[in-house]
Design a protein around this motif. Structure first.
Motif, PDB file in Angstrom:
ATOM      1  N   TRP A   1     -22.868  16.364 -29.495  1.00 44.90           N
ATOM      2  CA  TRP A   1     -23.813  15.645 -28.662  1.00 44.90           C
ATOM      3  C   TRP A   1     -23.359  15.893 -27.227  1.00 44.90           C
ATOM      4  O   TRP A   1     -22.176  15.760 -26.915  1.00 44.90           O
ATOM      5  CB  TRP A   1     -23.771  14.148 -28.959  1.00 44.90           C
ATOM      6  CG  TRP A   1     -24.475  13.754 -30.206  1.00 44.90           C
ATOM      7  CD1 TRP A   1     -25.747  13.292 -30.298  1.00 44.90           C
ATOM      8  CD2 TRP A   1     -23.969  13.756 -31.544  1.00 44.90           C
ATOM      9  NE1 TRP A   1     -26.069  13.003 -31.606  1.00 44.90           N
ATOM     10  CE2 TRP A   1     -24.991  13.280 -32.386  1.00 44.90           C
ATOM     11  CE3 TRP A   1     -22.748  14.115 -32.125  1.00 44.90           C
ATOM     12  CZ2 TRP A   1     -24.838  13.148 -33.760  1.00 44.90           C
ATOM     13  CZ3 TRP A   1     -22.588  13.987 -33.478  1.00 44.90           C
ATOM     14  CH2 TRP A   1     -23.630  13.518 -34.291  1.00 44.90           C
ATOM     15  N   GLU A   2     -24.290  16.259 -26.359  1.00 44.33           N
ATOM     16  CA  GLU A   2     -23.917  16.599 -24.989  1.00 44.33           C
ATOM     17  C   GLU A   2     -24.846  15.923 -23.994  1.00 44.33           C
ATOM     18  O   GLU A   2     -26.028  15.725 -24.278  1.00 44.33           O
ATOM     19  CB  GLU A   2     -23.972  18.115 -24.789  1.00 44.33           C
ATOM     20  CG  GLU A   2     -22.981  18.840 -25.685  1.00 44.33           C
ATOM     21  CD  GLU A   2     -23.085  20.338 -25.608  1.00 44.33           C
ATOM     22  OE1 GLU A   2     -22.150  20.954 -25.087  1.00 44.33           O
ATOM     23  OE2 GLU A   2     -24.108  20.876 -26.055  1.00 44.33           O
ATOM     24  N   GLU A   3     -24.288  15.571 -22.832  1.00 44.17           N
ATOM     25  CA  GLU A   3     -25.049  14.952 -21.759  1.00 44.17           C
ATOM     26  C   GLU A   3     -24.666  15.596 -20.441  1.00 44.17           C
ATOM     27  O   GLU A   3     -23.512  15.979 -20.245  1.00 44.17           O
ATOM     28  CB  GLU A   3     -24.725  13.459 -21.637  1.00 44.17           C
ATOM     29  CG  GLU A   3     -25.274  12.599 -22.712  1.00 44.17           C
ATOM     30  CD  GLU A   3     -24.989  11.136 -22.436  1.00 44.17           C
ATOM     31  OE1 GLU A   3     -25.663  10.563 -21.563  1.00 44.17           O
ATOM     32  OE2 GLU A   3     -24.090  10.586 -23.082  1.00 44.17           O
ATOM     33  N   ALA A   4     -25.626  15.692 -19.546  1.00 43.41           N
ATOM     34  CA  ALA A   4     -25.378  16.136 -18.176  1.00 43.41           C
ATOM     35  C   ALA A   4     -26.033  15.123 -17.256  1.00 43.41           C
ATOM     36  O   ALA A   4     -27.237  14.888 -17.348  1.00 43.41           O
ATOM     37  CB  ALA A   4     -25.946  17.525 -17.943  1.00 43.41           C
TER      38      ALA A   4
ATOM     39  N   SER B   1     -28.664  16.752 -28.612  1.00 43.85           N
ATOM     40  CA  SER B   1     -28.040  16.323 -29.860  1.00 43.85           C
ATOM     41  C   SER B   1     -28.127  17.474 -30.859  1.00 43.85           C
ATOM     42  O   SER B   1     -28.844  18.444 -30.625  1.00 43.85           O
ATOM     43  CB  SER B   1     -28.725  15.065 -30.393  1.00 43.85           C
ATOM     44  OG  SER B   1     -30.098  15.260 -30.496  1.00 43.85           O
ATOM     45  N   PRO B   2     -27.399  17.387 -31.968  1.00 40.47           N
ATOM     46  CA  PRO B   2     -27.431  18.482 -32.939  1.00 40.47           C
ATOM     47  C   PRO B   2     -28.856  18.786 -33.408  1.00 40.47           C
ATOM     48  O   PRO B   2     -29.652  17.879 -33.644  1.00 40.47           O
ATOM     49  CB  PRO B   2     -26.576  17.962 -34.091  1.00 40.47           C
ATOM     50  CG  PRO B   2     -25.665  16.972 -33.467  1.00 40.47           C
ATOM     51  CD  PRO B   2     -26.461  16.342 -32.361  1.00 40.47           C
ATOM     52  N   GLY B   3     -29.148  20.069 -33.545  1.00 40.51           N
ATOM     53  CA  GLY B   3     -30.481  20.514 -33.939  1.00 40.51           C
ATOM     54  C   GLY B   3     -30.686  20.486 -35.436  1.00 40.51           C
ATOM     55  O   GLY B   3     -29.785  20.171 -36.216  1.00 40.51           O
ATOM     56  N   ILE B   4     -31.875  20.862 -35.843  1.00 43.99           N
ATOM     57  CA  ILE B   4     -32.250  20.834 -37.259  1.00 43.99           C
ATOM     58  C   ILE B   4     -31.396  21.802 -38.080  1.00 43.99           C
ATOM     59  O   ILE B   4     -31.031  21.508 -39.216  1.00 43.99           O
ATOM     60  CB  ILE B   4     -33.766  21.110 -37.439  1.00 43.99           C
ATOM     61  CG1 ILE B   4     -34.203  20.885 -38.888  1.00 43.99           C
ATOM     62  CG2 ILE B   4     -34.127  22.513 -37.000  1.00 43.99           C
ATOM     63  CD1 ILE B   4     -34.236  19.442 -39.277  1.00 43.99           C
TER      64      ILE B   4
END
Length: 186
Positions: free
Chosen positions: A66-69, A18-21
């Motif tokens: 947001w990314e998923e594998a 997910s997006p970082g700080i």
């Protein structure tokens, strides 16, 4: 953090990002500029709404995806999914979701690649290499400075897919025996 392990079994590996700080900080900073411009300006309500909408739009544009594998040995597939808030807003919720599906049997190698990120230095990401010669990054954006996190994810994927398994001399002799017996048959 590059990617987090959501679920791991012998037949299923689910990674999420997910997006970082840094991404959230930029988003909040740009949105704050819009709110401050609207609050402190003496312009009409229409202009104030324009300031806020414009800054929120730019803030959403600068937010990472947001990314998923999802690696599934039962189905024999890998599914790479991305969700982009900016595209979702821009297309009025019809877009923003992208998905790439490939066969696990076609993956021949998992590497960590370095890419130069303007003004920030070097970034690292995992790249999947396929038997066809095609390469696809696991994520769309690189992580700055944390090569060890990226290498850990690459090792996890390599061990899950059993790409690190080296064939023993028995495996070579069995394959050569079958090739010789196939050549003997008409």
């Amino acid at each position: 953090m590059y990617m987090l392990v959501e679920k791991r079994t012998n037949s299923h590996l689910h990674l999420k990002r997910s997006p970082g700080i840094r991404s959230w900080s930029v988003c909040v900073g740009i949105a704050s500029i819009g709110l401050a411009a609207a609050y402190y300006s003496a312009d009409s309500l229409a202009w104030k709404l324009f300031y806020m909408a414009g800054c929120f739009f730019v803030a959403a544009q600068n937010l990472e995806q947001w990314e998923e594998a999802i690696f599934d040995k039962n189905k024999g597939t890998i599914c790479l999914k991305t969700f982009n808030l900016y595209k979702k807003i821009l297309t009025l919720s019809k877009g923003g979701n992208e998905q790439v599906v490939a066969m696990l049997s076609e993956i021949r190698d998992v590497n960590v690649e370095e890419e130069t990120v303007r003004y920030f230095g070097k970034g690292y990401l995992v790249v999947l290499r396929f038997v066809t010669g095609f390469s696809h990054p696991l994520t769309q954006s690189a992580v700055l400075g944390c090569r060890s996190d990226v290498e850990a994810v690459a090792k996890l994927i390599t061990s899950f897919l059993e790409l690190d398994r080296v064939e023993t001399p028995q495996d070579f002799s069995q394959s050569s025996e079958t090739e010789a017996s196939d050549a003997d048959e008409p």
